[in-house]
Design a protein around this motif. Structure first.
Motif, PDB file in Angstrom:
ATOM      1  N   LEU A 111      16.108  50.348 -18.889  1.00  0.00           N
ATOM      2  CA  LEU A 111      15.487  51.148 -19.940  1.00  0.00           C
ATOM      3  C   LEU A 111      16.399  51.117 -21.165  1.00  0.00           C
ATOM      4  O   LEU A 111      17.622  51.195 -21.040  1.00  0.00           O
ATOM      5  N   THR A 112      15.831  50.952 -22.350  1.00  0.00           N
ATOM      6  CA  THR A 112      16.622  50.949 -23.584  1.00  0.00           C
ATOM      7  C   THR A 112      16.124  52.031 -24.524  1.00  0.00           C
ATOM      8  O   THR A 112      15.061  52.627 -24.301  1.00  0.00           O
ATOM      9  N   GLU A 113      16.868  52.265 -25.583  1.00  0.00           N
ATOM     10  CA  GLU A 113      16.467  53.295 -26.540  1.00  0.00           C
ATOM     11  C   GLU A 113      15.172  52.940 -27.253  1.00  0.00           C
ATOM     12  O   GLU A 113      14.518  53.800 -27.847  1.00  0.00           O
ATOM     13  N   PHE A 114      14.784  51.654 -27.210  1.00  0.00           N
ATOM     14  CA  PHE A 114      13.602  51.205 -27.940  1.00  0.00           C
ATOM     15  C   PHE A 114      12.364  51.131 -27.046  1.00  0.00           C
ATOM     16  O   PHE A 114      11.293  50.761 -27.498  1.00  0.00           O
ATOM     17  N   THR A 115      12.517  51.491 -25.749  1.00  0.00           N
ATOM     18  CA  THR A 115      11.384  51.471 -24.838  1.00  0.00           C
ATOM     19  C   THR A 115      10.524  52.715 -25.066  1.00  0.00           C
ATOM     20  O   THR A 115      11.008  53.836 -24.960  1.00  0.00           O
ATOM     21  N   GLU A 116       9.266  52.492 -25.385  1.00  0.00           N
ATOM     22  CA  GLU A 116       8.363  53.618 -25.609  1.00  0.00           C
ATOM     23  C   GLU A 116       7.606  53.994 -24.337  1.00  0.00           C
ATOM     24  O   GLU A 116       7.369  55.168 -24.067  1.00  0.00           O
TER      25      GLU A 116
END
Length: 536
Positions: free
Chosen positions: A176-181
């Motif tokens: 999971l990354t900070e850009f995963t919505e």
């Protein structure tokens, strides 16, 4: 191996269907004859990387499999020079690679497919149609007991005995990354999945988010965090017996984590003209725009440096319009190389760069880009325009004083556009003029003219009229890129005016000398008779 709701009794007692890799098809014929054999289809993986088939020898002696054949609904694959010992297993990958005794020339449809085994004599000895396994990632369809009659969905046991061991769910996830919505994982279990949860930890708070099964995957929206937050997380899948699996593998004790850094979601830049010519406008879309304090664009012109000694960079603070930020680098010369980077500053004072700059634990830059070193910045080059060769056209006339006109049909923008007139007359040439119109729908306007008789090159035998710097009454340039200019020539003496078309034909107005012929109005009203050039 775990039992599931899919239970299929032996081939001789079951009506079966043949399932294509593409679409379902119902078998409508009689049951096939099955020859006696100790070699059985034992376990089938149809959701793997790769898929595979397991055979089992339930007999007391070894069997030569040479010439045995495996088929799906469209392909067949022959085993070559291979022996299976009694009570043993052989497996074959099913990945289309067609390697002898290793992998077949077909894959197995996860939506269900008929798999058949033939002996070396071509006799059918085993056959099974797998169920739809698309939502059972990591599980197999196999005999409950090796060689037995009952088939079930079960935990994979490639090359070893099928069993009733209760295994935890199969959980497959990506970081999971900070850009995963929207976060998506797959989870499957022979007994069934009870729940899949994303556990999200930030700033001392914990959220346990139930993930919903949608189109075969467990999904959830990801909470929005603030720039500067350190987020920890893990996924836990629980089956109906209470067994659990985690991502990462020891997630409840050592969760995965990421730092919310922000940055640019999208960056575009283009010149006012193609090839980064004239002003170049940068348009930036940042992540978390509501948290952005400012975005700056820095650039270096040719000959300028940015390093430990030099600080020649120019700063441009981008203008905000909603969630979009724009800034401009002024026009530069052809072939100039312009280096640049952008810095996004958030309200918590976090700064991120484009391109992304990475540092190690000692705060030393380890990425290719270093905002303090200009030679590492990205760049663009102001491109030169390549133009077609200019074509000069000459139109000759045998009527009246004009003998010829030469002009470029495709002039280069902002260069000389010379109309060269040659004429002869027994009378004095008083005027040698060009009348013009710009655009696709030309009309005669008296003010749109150039008086050649006022040019320094004017003589009684010719004149050169340059249209490069001429503007129409509507301030349209006659030499700008893409301009379409229609024009005609008018020669005047004391007694007559002569109008010349694009074929060299003349229209006469002799009324100034007392004559009765005036063809000028009809000529001026018909632009199809005029000459044309198109600026490249």
């Amino acid at each position: 191996m775990k039992n599931y709701n899919y239970i299929l009794y032996s081939l001789l007692f079951v009506l079966f269907s043949a399932t294509s890799c593409v679409e379902d098809a119902v078998y409508e014929g009689d049951l096939p004859d099955v020859a006696t054999s100790t070699i059985k289809l034992n376990e089938i993986m149809s959701t793997g990387s790769p898929d595979w088939i397991e055979l089992y020898n339930e007999g007391t002696t070894s069997v030569d499999l040479s010439g045995f054949k495996l088929t799906d609904t469209s392909q067949e694959w022959i085993i070559d020079n291979l022996t299976i010992e009694s009570g043993s297993y052989v497996t074959f990958d099913c990945d289309d690679s067609n390697v002898s005794n290793v992998s077949t020339n077909f894959k197995i449809s996860s939506g269900g497919e008929e798999i058949t085994l033939y002996n070396a004599s071509g006799e059918l000895i085993d056959q099974i149609t797998t169920p739809d396994m698309a939502s059972q990632i990591g599980l197999t369809y196999g005999r409950e007991i090796d060689g037995g009659e009952i088939w079930t969905v079960q935990s994979a046991s490639k090359g070893v005995a099928n069993s009733n061991v209760n295994n935890p769910p199969v959980l497959i996830a990506e970081p999971l990354t900070e850009f995963t919505e929207v976060y998506e994982v797959t989870a499957s279990d022979a007994n069934g999945i009870a729940s899949v949860k994303l556990v999200y930890l930030v700033n001392g708070g914990v959220q346990s988010i139930e993930m919903a099964l949608v189109d075969g995957e467990y999904k959830t929206s990801v909470p929005t965090s603030k720039v500067g937050d350190l987020v920890s997380y893990y996924v836990v899948a629980t089956d109906i017996t209470g067994m659990t699996s985690y991502y990462p593998e020891d997630g409840s004790n050592s969760p995965a984590e990421f730092l919310v850094e922000g940055g640019l979601k999208e960056l575009t830049f283009e010149g006012a003209k193609a090839g980064y010519r004239e002003e170049v406008t940068f348009t930036a879309s940042p992540y978390y725009p509501e948290q952005v304090s400012e975005i700056r664009l820095y650039y270096l012109l040719p000959g300028q440096l940015q390093d430990d000694v030099n600080d020649d960079k120019t700063k441009v603070e981008l203008t905000k319009n909603g969630d979009i930020f724009t800034g401009v680098i002024p026009a530069q010369n052809t072939d100039d190389v312009i280096r640049y980077y952008l810095r996004v500053e958030y309200i918590d004072d976090t700064k991120t760069y484009y391109p992304k700059e990475e540092k190690n634990t000692d705060d030393i830059v380890i990425s290719d880009f270093n905002h303090d070193l200009g030679t590492t910045w990205p760049s663009y080059t102001v491109e030169a325009i390549t133009y077609d060769a200019v074509v000069e056209t000459t139109i000759n006339s045998t009527q009246g004083p004009l003998t010829s006109i030469t002009f470029p049909t495709n002039p280069v923008p902002e260069t000389d556009i010379n109309l060269v007139l040659a004429y002869t007359s027994t009378e004095t040439i008083n005027e040698a003029r060009v009348y013009f119109a710009v655009g696709d729908s030309p009309v005669y306007i008296k003010a749109n003219k150039v008086s050649g008789e006022d040019d320094a090159s004017f003589t009684q035998t010719g004149v050169t009229i340059n249209l490069k710097d001429v503007l129409s009454d509507a301030s349209e340039s006659l030499s700008q890129t893409g301009a379409k200019v229609s024009f005609y020539i008018r020669i005047a003496t004391d007694t007559a005016e002569y109008y010349y078309s694009n074929t060299g034909a003349m229209s006469l107005d002799n009324t100034p000398g007392g004559g009765t012929t005036d063809e000028s109005d009809a000529f001026k009203a018909d632009p199809s008779l005029w000459n044309v050039y198109n600026v490249q």
